[in-house]
Write a protein that holds these residues in place. Structure first.
Motif, short mmCIF file in Angstrom:
data_model
loop_
_atom_site.label_atom_id
_atom_site.label_comp_id
_atom_site.label_asym_id
_atom_site.label_seq_id
_atom_site.Cartn_x
_atom_site.Cartn_y
_atom_site.Cartn_z
N GLU A 76 0.83 -1.21 0.00
CA GLU A 76 0.00 0.00 0.00
C GLU A 76 0.86 1.26 0.00
OE1 GLU A 76 -3.50 2.01 2.77
OE2 GLU A 76 -1.94 0.78 3.68
N SER A 77 1.85 1.31 0.88
CA SER A 77 2.66 2.51 1.03
C SER A 77 3.49 2.81 -0.22
CB SER A 77 3.59 2.36 2.25
OG SER A 77 2.83 2.24 3.44
N TYR A 78 4.09 1.79 -0.81
CA TYR A 78 4.86 2.00 -2.04
C TYR A 78 3.95 2.42 -3.18
CZ TYR A 78 9.40 0.43 -0.35
OH TYR A 78 10.62 0.33 0.31
N ALA A 79 2.74 1.87 -3.22
CA ALA A 79 1.79 2.26 -4.28
C ALA A 79 1.40 3.73 -4.13
CB ALA A 79 0.55 1.38 -4.22
N TYR A 80 1.14 4.17 -2.92
CA TYR A 80 0.76 5.57 -2.71
C TYR A 80 1.91 6.52 -3.02
CZ TYR A 80 -3.63 4.06 -0.55
OH TYR A 80 -4.88 3.51 -0.32
N THR A 81 3.13 6.11 -2.69
CA THR A 81 4.28 6.95 -3.05
C THR A 81 4.44 7.00 -4.56
OG1 THR A 81 5.40 6.28 -1.00
CG2 THR A 81 6.74 7.32 -2.71
N GLY A 82 4.21 5.88 -5.23
CA GLY A 82 4.25 5.87 -6.69
C GLY A 82 3.20 6.77 -7.30
N ILE A 83 2.01 6.76 -6.73
CA ILE A 83 0.94 7.66 -7.21
C ILE A 83 1.35 9.11 -7.03
CG2 ILE A 83 -1.42 8.43 -6.76
CD1 ILE A 83 -2.08 5.52 -5.97
N LEU A 84 1.98 9.42 -5.90
CA LEU A 84 2.44 10.79 -5.65
C LEU A 84 3.43 11.23 -6.73
CD1 LEU A 84 2.78 13.34 -3.92
CD2 LEU A 84 4.52 12.10 -2.59
N PHE A 85 4.40 10.37 -7.05
CA PHE A 85 5.37 10.71 -8.09
C PHE A 85 4.69 10.82 -9.46
CE2 PHE A 85 8.78 9.29 -5.14
CZ PHE A 85 9.62 10.38 -5.31
N GLY A 86 3.67 10.02 -9.69
CA GLY A 86 2.93 10.11 -10.94
C GLY A 86 2.21 11.44 -11.08
N ILE A 87 1.62 11.90 -10.00
CA ILE A 87 0.93 13.20 -10.02
C ILE A 87 1.91 14.33 -10.28
CG2 ILE A 87 -0.34 14.85 -8.58
CD1 ILE A 87 -1.61 12.43 -7.17
N VAL A 88 3.06 14.29 -9.58
CA VAL A 88 4.07 15.34 -9.78
C VAL A 88 4.64 15.24 -11.19
CG1 VAL A 88 6.25 16.29 -8.95
CG2 VAL A 88 4.61 15.39 -7.32
N GLY A 89 4.79 14.01 -11.70
CA GLY A 89 5.28 13.82 -13.05
C GLY A 89 4.35 14.45 -14.07
N CYS A 90 3.04 14.26 -13.89
CA CYS A 90 2.06 14.88 -14.79
C CYS A 90 2.09 16.40 -14.68
CB CYS A 90 0.66 14.36 -14.46
SG CYS A 90 0.22 12.84 -15.34
N GLY A 102 2.82 25.33 -26.07
CA GLY A 102 1.86 26.43 -25.96
C GLY A 102 0.54 26.05 -25.33
N THR A 103 0.45 24.84 -24.76
CA THR A 103 -0.78 24.40 -24.11
C THR A 103 -0.44 23.50 -22.94
OG1 THR A 103 -2.90 23.26 -24.46
CG2 THR A 103 -1.00 22.41 -25.66
N TRP A 104 -1.31 23.47 -21.94
CA TRP A 104 -1.06 22.66 -20.75
C TRP A 104 -1.23 21.17 -21.02
CZ3 TRP A 104 1.05 25.13 -16.70
CH2 TRP A 104 0.84 26.49 -16.59
N TRP A 105 -2.08 20.86 -21.96
CA TRP A 105 -2.36 19.45 -22.26
C TRP A 105 -2.76 19.34 -23.73
CZ3 TRP A 105 -1.69 15.70 -18.54
CH2 TRP A 105 -2.04 14.39 -18.89
N THR A 106 -2.41 18.23 -24.35
CA THR A 106 -2.79 18.00 -25.74
C THR A 106 -3.13 16.53 -25.94
OG1 THR A 106 -2.11 18.29 -28.05
CG2 THR A 106 -0.43 17.54 -26.49
N ASN A 107 -3.77 16.22 -27.03
CA ASN A 107 -4.20 14.84 -27.30
C ASN A 107 -3.00 14.03 -27.80
OD1 ASN A 107 -5.90 12.65 -27.58
ND2 ASN A 107 -6.48 13.20 -29.67
N ASP A 108 -2.08 13.75 -26.90
CA ASP A 108 -0.85 13.03 -27.20
C ASP A 108 -0.90 11.66 -26.54
OD1 ASP A 108 2.17 13.41 -28.17
OD2 ASP A 108 2.19 12.40 -26.24
N VAL A 109 -0.42 10.65 -27.22
CA VAL A 109 -0.55 9.29 -26.72
C VAL A 109 0.15 9.09 -25.38
CG1 VAL A 109 1.47 8.49 -28.04
CG2 VAL A 109 -0.28 6.84 -27.33
N LYS A 110 1.29 9.73 -25.18
CA LYS A 110 2.00 9.58 -23.91
C LYS A 110 1.26 10.27 -22.77
CE LYS A 110 6.79 8.55 -25.01
NZ LYS A 110 8.20 8.91 -24.78
N LEU A 111 0.74 11.47 -23.04
CA LEU A 111 0.01 12.20 -22.01
C LEU A 111 -1.28 11.47 -21.63
CD1 LEU A 111 2.01 14.37 -23.10
CD2 LEU A 111 0.25 16.06 -22.59
#
Length: 220
Positions: A76-90, A102-111
């Motif tokens: 659980e704890s490692y998963a929540y830390t991973g989620i935190l890094f995912g949020i900061v990564g986004c 020129g935009t905060w988000w676009t229709n890109d496959v990686k995003l």
């Protein structure tokens, strides 16, 4: 000293990254320019996320073989830390996109893949909160965790390689390939990866200690 090695490592590596990440030389690439410095922050977040989520799913598999509460707490704890890094990564990726595309988000496959991956793990957190029985929660969460990372890998690694993307490193855009960077960036990037992973380990250990104290308080 030996027990706290990861703390010293995190502080040392990230202090180095903060200084040279903002003041060090970077190659001038079209479109990226100074935003390439985000390489030291945005990309290591995803490396750290994958490391944390991998450790989490390893503990989930261990729990299914040996159902101990301490193992589930680690998953659980490692998963929540991973989620935190995912949020900061986004978040750091969105800032990067704003100044390069020129935009905060676009229709890109990686995003889009990153967003879907985070939603899958948000569902993991919701799932854990929907059970009162500890063993049932741990068992079902462990099974879900295995399927979650099995979906995350194609979303972030396989599918983006099968199509063009605006993301650096794809579609001819400069990225972290040898022809796009210089050694000066690599001597900052690799310590950044080590530093952020060490910080993730530190955060997880704090979560585990808090979890242990909560359990002891409930049993008292």
């Amino acid at each position: 000293m030996k027990q706290n090695w990861y703390k010293y490592l995190a502080v040392l590596m990230l202090s180095y990254v903060m200084v040279w990440g903002f003041l060090g030389h970077i190659p001038r690439q079209p479109v990226l320019h100074e935003t390439a410095r985000n390489l030291y922050f945005h990309v290591p977040m995803w490396f750290s996320m994958f490391v944390m989520l991998t450790i989490s799913v390893i503990n989930s598999i261990k729990y299914l073989r040996n159902p101990l509460t301490s193992i589930d707490d680690k998953a659980e704890s490692y998963a929540y830390t991973g989620i935190l890094f995912g949020i900061v990564g986004c978040a750091t990726g969105s800032i990067w996109a704003r100044y390069t595309w020129g935009t905060w988000w676009t229709n890109d496959v990686k995003l889009n893949g990153a967003a879907i991956g985070l939603l899958i793990y948000f569902a993991y957190a919701i799932l854990r909160g929907s059970f009162e029985d500890e063993q049932q929660k741990a068992r079902i969460s462990a099974i879900y965790n295995i399927f979650a990372i099995a979906l995350l890998i194609p979303l972030l690694i396989i599918l983006p390689r099968m199509t063009d993307s605006l993301h650096p490193g794809n579609g001819g855009n400069p990225g972290f390939k040898p022809m796009d960077t210089q050694g000066a960036m690599r001597i900052v990037f690799y310590p950044a990866v080590i530093g952020w992973i060490s910080l993730g380990y530190w955060i997880t250990n704090l979560r585990l200690r808090i979890r242990k104290i909560e359990r002891q308080a409930n049993e008292a």
